[in-house]
Scaffold this motif. Sequence first.
Motif, PDB file in Angstrom:
ATOM      1  N   GLN A 231      38.091  27.307  27.658  1.00 47.05           N
ATOM      2  CA  GLN A 231      37.924  28.709  27.275  1.00 47.05           C
ATOM      3  C   GLN A 231      36.608  28.907  26.523  1.00 47.05           C
ATOM      4  N   LEU A 232      36.280  28.003  25.628  1.00 44.82           N
ATOM      5  CA  LEU A 232      35.036  28.082  24.870  1.00 44.82           C
ATOM      6  C   LEU A 232      33.823  27.942  25.792  1.00 44.82           C
ATOM      7  N   ARG A 233      33.894  26.997  26.736  1.00 46.16           N
ATOM      8  CA  ARG A 233      32.793  26.826  27.693  1.00 46.16           C
ATOM      9  C   ARG A 233      32.605  28.076  28.548  1.00 46.16           C
ATOM     10  N   PHE A 234      33.721  28.694  28.980  1.00 47.04           N
ATOM     11  CA  PHE A 234      33.629  29.901  29.789  1.00 47.04           C
ATOM     12  C   PHE A 234      33.011  31.043  28.981  1.00 47.04           C
ATOM     13  N   GLN A 235      33.446  31.218  27.753  1.00 41.89           N
ATOM     14  CA  GLN A 235      32.890  32.282  26.907  1.00 41.89           C
ATOM     15  C   GLN A 235      31.397  32.076  26.687  1.00 41.89           C
ATOM     16  N   THR A 236      30.981  30.841  26.496  1.00 44.05           N
ATOM     17  CA  THR A 236      29.561  30.538  26.340  1.00 44.05           C
ATOM     18  C   THR A 236      28.807  30.850  27.626  1.00 44.05           C
ATOM     19  N   LEU A 237      29.409  30.518  28.763  1.00 42.93           N
ATOM     20  CA  LEU A 237      28.777  30.761  30.063  1.00 42.93           C
ATOM     21  C   LEU A 237      28.510  32.243  30.283  1.00 42.93           C
ATOM     22  N   VAL A 238      29.477  33.089  29.993  1.00 44.74           N
ATOM     23  CA  VAL A 238      29.330  34.519  30.300  1.00 44.74           C
ATOM     24  C   VAL A 238      28.691  35.313  29.159  1.00 44.74           C
ATOM     25  N   GLN A 239      28.189  34.647  28.132  1.00 47.00           N
ATOM     26  CA  GLN A 239      27.444  35.357  27.094  1.00 47.00           C
ATOM     27  C   GLN A 239      26.153  35.922  27.652  1.00 47.00           C
ATOM     28  N   SER A 240      25.600  35.274  28.658  1.00 44.46           N
ATOM     29  CA  SER A 240      24.396  35.775  29.307  1.00 44.46           C
ATOM     30  C   SER A 240      24.785  36.958  30.191  1.00 44.46           C
ATOM     31  N   PRO A 241      24.127  38.106  30.014  1.00 43.16           N
ATOM     32  CA  PRO A 241      24.454  39.264  30.862  1.00 43.16           C
ATOM     33  C   PRO A 241      24.241  38.980  32.354  1.00 43.16           C
ATOM     34  N   LEU A 242      23.232  38.198  32.695  1.00 39.86           N
ATOM     35  CA  LEU A 242      22.990  37.893  34.102  1.00 39.86           C
ATOM     36  C   LEU A 242      24.092  37.000  34.661  1.00 39.86           C
ATOM     37  N   ARG A 243      24.485  35.965  33.933  1.00 38.70           N
ATOM     38  CA  ARG A 243      25.563  35.096  34.419  1.00 38.70           C
ATOM     39  C   ARG A 243      26.867  35.866  34.530  1.00 38.70           C
ATOM     40  N   ALA A 244      27.169  36.720  33.544  1.00 40.11           N
ATOM     41  CA  ALA A 244      28.385  37.538  33.603  1.00 40.11           C
ATOM     42  C   ALA A 244      28.337  38.472  34.810  1.00 40.11           C
ATOM     43  N   GLY A 245      27.180  39.068  35.065  1.00 39.96           N
ATOM     44  CA  GLY A 245      27.029  39.953  36.217  1.00 39.96           C
ATOM     45  C   GLY A 245      27.188  39.204  37.528  1.00 39.96           C
ATOM     46  N   LEU A 246      26.641  38.005  37.598  1.00 39.16           N
ATOM     47  CA  LEU A 246      26.778  37.192  38.807  1.00 39.16           C
ATOM     48  C   LEU A 246      28.244  36.822  39.058  1.00 39.16           C
ATOM     49  N   VAL A 247      28.975  36.483  38.009  1.00 40.29           N
ATOM     50  CA  VAL A 247      30.400  36.155  38.159  1.00 40.29           C
ATOM     51  C   VAL A 247      31.150  37.377  38.703  1.00 40.29           C
ATOM     52  N   ARG A 248      30.901  38.554  38.115  1.00 38.94           N
ATOM     53  CA  ARG A 248      31.567  39.776  38.599  1.00 38.94           C
ATOM     54  C   ARG A 248      31.186  40.076  40.046  1.00 38.94           C
ATOM     55  N   PHE A 249      29.885  39.970  40.351  1.00 39.35           N
ATOM     56  CA  PHE A 249      29.379  40.277  41.690  1.00 39.35           C
ATOM     57  C   PHE A 249      29.985  39.347  42.735  1.00 39.35           C
ATOM     58  N   LEU A 250      29.948  38.049  42.473  1.00 42.07           N
ATOM     59  CA  LEU A 250      30.458  37.073  43.436  1.00 42.07           C
ATOM     60  C   LEU A 250      31.983  37.144  43.561  1.00 42.07           C
ATOM     61  N   SER A 251      32.680  37.352  42.446  1.00 40.57           N
ATOM     62  CA  SER A 251      34.147  37.394  42.510  1.00 40.57           C
ATOM     63  C   SER A 251      34.650  38.659  43.190  1.00 40.57           C
ATOM     64  N   ALA A 252      33.849  39.718  43.176  1.00 37.91           N
ATOM     65  CA  ALA A 252      34.237  40.948  43.875  1.00 37.91           C
ATOM     66  C   ALA A 252      34.074  40.818  45.383  1.00 37.91           C
ATOM     67  N   ARG A 253      33.345  39.815  45.827  1.00 36.72           N
ATOM     68  CA  ARG A 253      33.081  39.587  47.249  1.00 36.72           C
ATOM     69  C   ARG A 253      33.356  38.125  47.604  1.00 36.72           C
ATOM     70  N   PRO A 254      34.609  37.673  47.468  1.00 40.55           N
ATOM     71  CA  PRO A 254      34.898  36.244  47.640  1.00 40.55           C
ATOM     72  C   PRO A 254      34.696  35.722  49.055  1.00 40.55           C
ATOM     73  N   SER A 255      34.720  36.583  50.043  1.00 44.85           N
ATOM     74  CA  SER A 255      34.569  36.108  51.422  1.00 44.85           C
ATOM     75  C   SER A 255      33.111  36.085  51.879  1.00 44.85           C
ATOM     76  N   GLU A 256      32.205  36.573  51.033  1.00 45.97           N
ATOM     77  CA  GLU A 256      30.786  36.632  51.396  1.00 45.97           C
ATOM     78  C   GLU A 256      30.015  35.551  50.645  1.00 45.97           C
ATOM     79  N   SER A 257      28.883  35.155  51.227  1.00 47.46           N
ATOM     80  CA  SER A 257      27.973  34.254  50.524  1.00 47.46           C
ATOM     81  C   SER A 257      26.598  34.916  50.484  1.00 47.46           C
ATOM     82  N   PHE A 258      25.821  34.562  49.477  1.00 45.27           N
ATOM     83  CA  PHE A 258      24.541  35.221  49.227  1.00 45.27           C
ATOM     84  C   PHE A 258      23.456  34.187  48.992  1.00 45.27           C
ATOM     85  N   ASP A 259      22.264  34.459  49.503  1.00 47.06           N
ATOM     86  CA  ASP A 259      21.136  33.597  49.221  1.00 47.06           C
ATOM     87  C   ASP A 259      20.410  34.129  47.979  1.00 47.06           C
TER      88      ASP A 259
END
Length: 90
Positions: free
Chosen positions: A18-46
């Motif tokens: 839980q602590l590692r995850f919270q540290t990971l998503v402290q970055s706005p870009l990493r948090a945005g990437l997690v939201r973006f990718l998880s909203a489109r689980p069947s797609e892949s992006f370059d």
Amino acid sequence: MNVDPNAQSARDQGDELQLRFQTLVQSPLRAGLVRFLSARPSESFDVPALMQAFGRMRLDIQNCVGELVTFGLAGKDGEDNAARFRFRPP
């Protein structure tokens, strides 16, 4: 009172995760990437597609996606020269 050392160890591992995850998503870009990718689980992006979607430089995207891959929230598809990334559920 008997304390099960395995139960304590599992709780400690959960707390650490839980602590590692919270540290990971402290970055706005990493948090945005997690939201973006998880909203489109069947797609892949370059990387260029992610650069365009987030309006960020290549190195920023590569570093943040690399951290998501290391953590296990994203997976790499394709060859090295045409790497594509997708959400990988925990």
